[in-house]
Structures are given as structure tokens and as C-alpha cells.
Write a protein that holds these residues in place. Structure first.
Motif, mmCIF file in Angstrom:
data_model
loop_
_atom_site.group_PDB
_atom_site.id
_atom_site.type_symbol
_atom_site.label_atom_id
_atom_site.label_comp_id
_atom_site.label_asym_id
_atom_site.label_seq_id
_atom_site.Cartn_x
_atom_site.Cartn_y
_atom_site.Cartn_z
ATOM 1 N N THR A 78 0.560 -9.719 -7.709
ATOM 2 C CA THR A 78 -0.195 -8.498 -7.974
ATOM 3 C C THR A 78 -1.701 -8.689 -7.906
ATOM 4 O OG1 THR A 78 -0.057 -8.938 -10.341
ATOM 5 C CG2 THR A 78 1.634 -7.517 -9.391
ATOM 6 N N GLU A 79 -2.169 -9.916 -7.899
ATOM 7 C CA GLU A 79 -3.602 -10.195 -7.816
ATOM 8 C C GLU A 79 -3.851 -11.248 -6.745
ATOM 9 O OE1 GLU A 79 -5.429 -11.102 -11.546
ATOM 10 O OE2 GLU A 79 -4.255 -9.587 -12.605
ATOM 11 N N ARG A 80 -4.911 -11.055 -5.991
ATOM 12 C CA ARG A 80 -5.216 -12.010 -4.917
ATOM 13 C C ARG A 80 -5.569 -13.387 -5.462
ATOM 14 N NH1 ARG A 80 -9.378 -8.525 -1.811
ATOM 15 N NH2 ARG A 80 -8.252 -6.628 -2.256
ATOM 16 N N SER A 94 -3.460 -0.503 2.850
ATOM 17 C CA SER A 94 -2.023 -0.275 2.979
ATOM 18 C C SER A 94 -1.605 -0.049 4.422
ATOM 19 C CB SER A 94 -1.596 0.911 2.114
ATOM 20 O OG SER A 94 -2.273 2.090 2.498
ATOM 21 N N PHE A 95 -2.474 0.566 5.242
ATOM 22 C CA PHE A 95 -2.098 0.793 6.637
ATOM 23 C C PHE A 95 -1.943 -0.521 7.403
ATOM 24 C CE2 PHE A 95 -6.758 1.033 6.907
ATOM 25 C CZ PHE A 95 -7.033 0.254 8.025
ATOM 26 N N GLY A 96 -2.610 -1.568 6.964
ATOM 27 C CA GLY A 96 -2.422 -2.885 7.584
ATOM 28 C C GLY A 96 -1.040 -3.445 7.279
ATOM 29 N N TRP A 97 -0.612 -3.270 6.034
ATOM 30 C CA TRP A 97 0.722 -3.717 5.639
ATOM 31 C C TRP A 97 1.777 -2.953 6.425
ATOM 32 C CZ3 TRP A 97 5.195 -1.820 3.481
ATOM 33 C CH2 TRP A 97 6.064 -2.758 2.928
ATOM 34 N N TYR A 98 1.625 -1.628 6.472
ATOM 35 C CA TYR A 98 2.577 -0.819 7.240
ATOM 36 C C TYR A 98 2.543 -1.183 8.727
ATOM 37 C CZ TYR A 98 3.727 2.368 3.425
ATOM 38 O OH TYR A 98 4.185 2.912 2.258
ATOM 39 N N GLY A 99 1.353 -1.376 9.271
ATOM 40 C CA GLY A 99 1.225 -1.735 10.684
ATOM 41 C C GLY A 99 1.953 -3.025 11.024
ATOM 42 N N LEU A 100 1.813 -4.015 10.157
ATOM 43 C CA LEU A 100 2.472 -5.299 10.395
ATOM 44 C C LEU A 100 3.984 -5.181 10.285
ATOM 45 C CD1 LEU A 100 2.111 -8.293 11.019
ATOM 46 C CD2 LEU A 100 2.005 -8.694 8.556
ATOM 47 N N MET A 101 4.451 -4.464 9.286
ATOM 48 C CA MET A 101 5.899 -4.309 9.115
ATOM 49 C C MET A 101 6.505 -3.501 10.268
ATOM 50 S SD MET A 101 6.402 -6.122 6.539
ATOM 51 C CE MET A 101 7.649 -5.887 5.331
ATOM 52 N N PHE A 150 -1.753 -4.821 -1.388
ATOM 53 C CA PHE A 150 -2.227 -3.829 -0.440
ATOM 54 C C PHE A 150 -2.117 -2.403 -0.971
ATOM 55 C CE2 PHE A 150 -0.915 -7.535 1.925
ATOM 56 C CZ PHE A 150 -2.006 -7.746 2.749
ATOM 57 N N PHE A 151 -1.439 -2.233 -2.094
ATOM 58 C CA PHE A 151 -1.241 -0.927 -2.702
ATOM 59 C C PHE A 151 -1.695 -0.987 -4.156
ATOM 60 C CE2 PHE A 151 1.744 -1.291 0.731
ATOM 61 C CZ PHE A 151 1.704 -0.050 1.339
ATOM 62 N N PRO A 152 -3.003 -0.872 -4.393
ATOM 63 C CA PRO A 152 -3.493 -0.995 -5.763
ATOM 64 C C PRO A 152 -2.969 0.152 -6.630
ATOM 65 C CG PRO A 152 -5.253 -0.325 -4.280
ATOM 66 C CD PRO A 152 -4.048 -0.617 -3.447
ATOM 67 N N VAL A 153 -2.650 -0.182 -7.875
ATOM 68 C CA VAL A 153 -2.161 0.806 -8.826
ATOM 69 C C VAL A 153 -3.361 1.547 -9.408
ATOM 70 C CG1 VAL A 153 -0.867 1.123 -10.956
ATOM 71 C CG2 VAL A 153 -0.191 -0.656 -9.344
ATOM 72 N N ARG A 154 -3.275 2.869 -9.371
ATOM 73 C CA ARG A 154 -4.361 3.673 -9.940
ATOM 74 C C ARG A 154 -4.120 3.868 -11.427
ATOM 75 N NH1 ARG A 154 -4.289 7.981 -5.104
ATOM 76 N NH2 ARG A 154 -5.298 6.665 -3.581
#
Length: 147
Positions: free
Chosen positions: A5-7, A74-81, A134-138
């Protein structure tokens, strides 16, 4: 499955390899294929149309994944998957085409499809574990208080 959850403290060596080696090389190889085989890719044959779609999908998704992963979006994660899934689907289509038209050369294509599938599974597992990065919790602590 451990989710990170943390880099800070998350092993990211493979992420750096994907972002600085694999994705740029994938983009360059797709560009090279587009340049070298441009006459063949745009000949209008249905098989070459599938190849052209494969090249353009690889270019678009690789660029999307590169930029997104670099910025932790998040679009990078989706793009890779999606890139992994699309490349696997195109390898299956290629496998079927070879089975129908060039059965004596199917072994090489089958090995390539198996390699793409294995890479997709390994990349998928790695990035599923790191999805929260890639999807930070608000913070929604006061959202429903009505004040």
C-alpha cells in the motif's frame, strides 16, 4: 497474497525494469515492425489487418502504460494489464491462423504464445499485489456527516 500500500518499503525492482527497459523496448520493436513491414501491414489482406491492429494496439498501450507507470497513475496500471491481455489474445489468433494455414510452423508460434501467457501471468500477479500504489485511497471521513 500480500498487497503493498505504500511505495516506501515495497520491492520495485521489477517495476523499474518494466518501466525503463521492457516498455521502451516493446515500443521500439513495434515501431520497427511498423516501419519495416508498413507495405505488408497495409496491403488490405485480412491477416495483415490483424497484424496492423496488433502493432497499433501495442504502440498505444505501451505508451499509455509507460507514462502512467512513470507517474504512478491508475491508467498506467490499466494500460499494462490490458497490454498483457491484448498481446495474449493476438498470440492466440496467430496460433489459430498458423494452425489453419501453416501447420508445419506452429511449434514456434505455440512456444511464443506460451511465453506471452507466462509473462502475462507473472506481470499480472506482480501488479495485482501493487495495485493500491496506483489507486490511492481518498479520505472520506467527513463526507457523510451533513455538516
Amino acid at each position: 497474497m500480500t498487497k503493498y500500500t505504500e511505495r516506501l518499503g515495497t520491492p520495485l525492482l521489477f517495476h523499474k525494469f518494466m518501466n525503463y527497459v521492457f516498455l521502451p523496448l516493446s515500443f521500439l520493436f513495434a515501431m520497427e515492425r511498423l516501419i519495416v513491414e508498413h507495405a505488408l501491414l497495409f496491403s488490405g489482406n485480412w491477416i495483415t489487418t490483424i497484424d496492423a491492429c496488433s502493432v497499433f494496439a501495442t504502440l498505444l498501450l505501451t505508451a499509455l502504460a509507460f507514462v502512467g507507470l512513470l507517474q504512478w497513475k491508475s491508467f498506467g496500471w490499466y494500460g499494462l494489464m490490458i497490454l498483457q491481455a491484448v498481446q495474449f489474445l493476438f498470440s492466440l489468433v496467430t496460433l489459430v491462423i498458423y494452425a489453419l494455414y501453416l501447420p508445419d510452423q506452429i511449434n514456434a508460434v505455440a512456444v511464443q504464445a506460451a511465453g506471452i501467457a507466462l509473462r502475462g501471468v507473472l506481470v499480472g500477479i506482480y501488479y495485482l499485489k501493487r495495485k493500491p500504489l496506483f489507486f490511492p485511497v481518498r479520505d472520506t471521513a467527513g463526507a457523510g456527516s451533513g455538516l
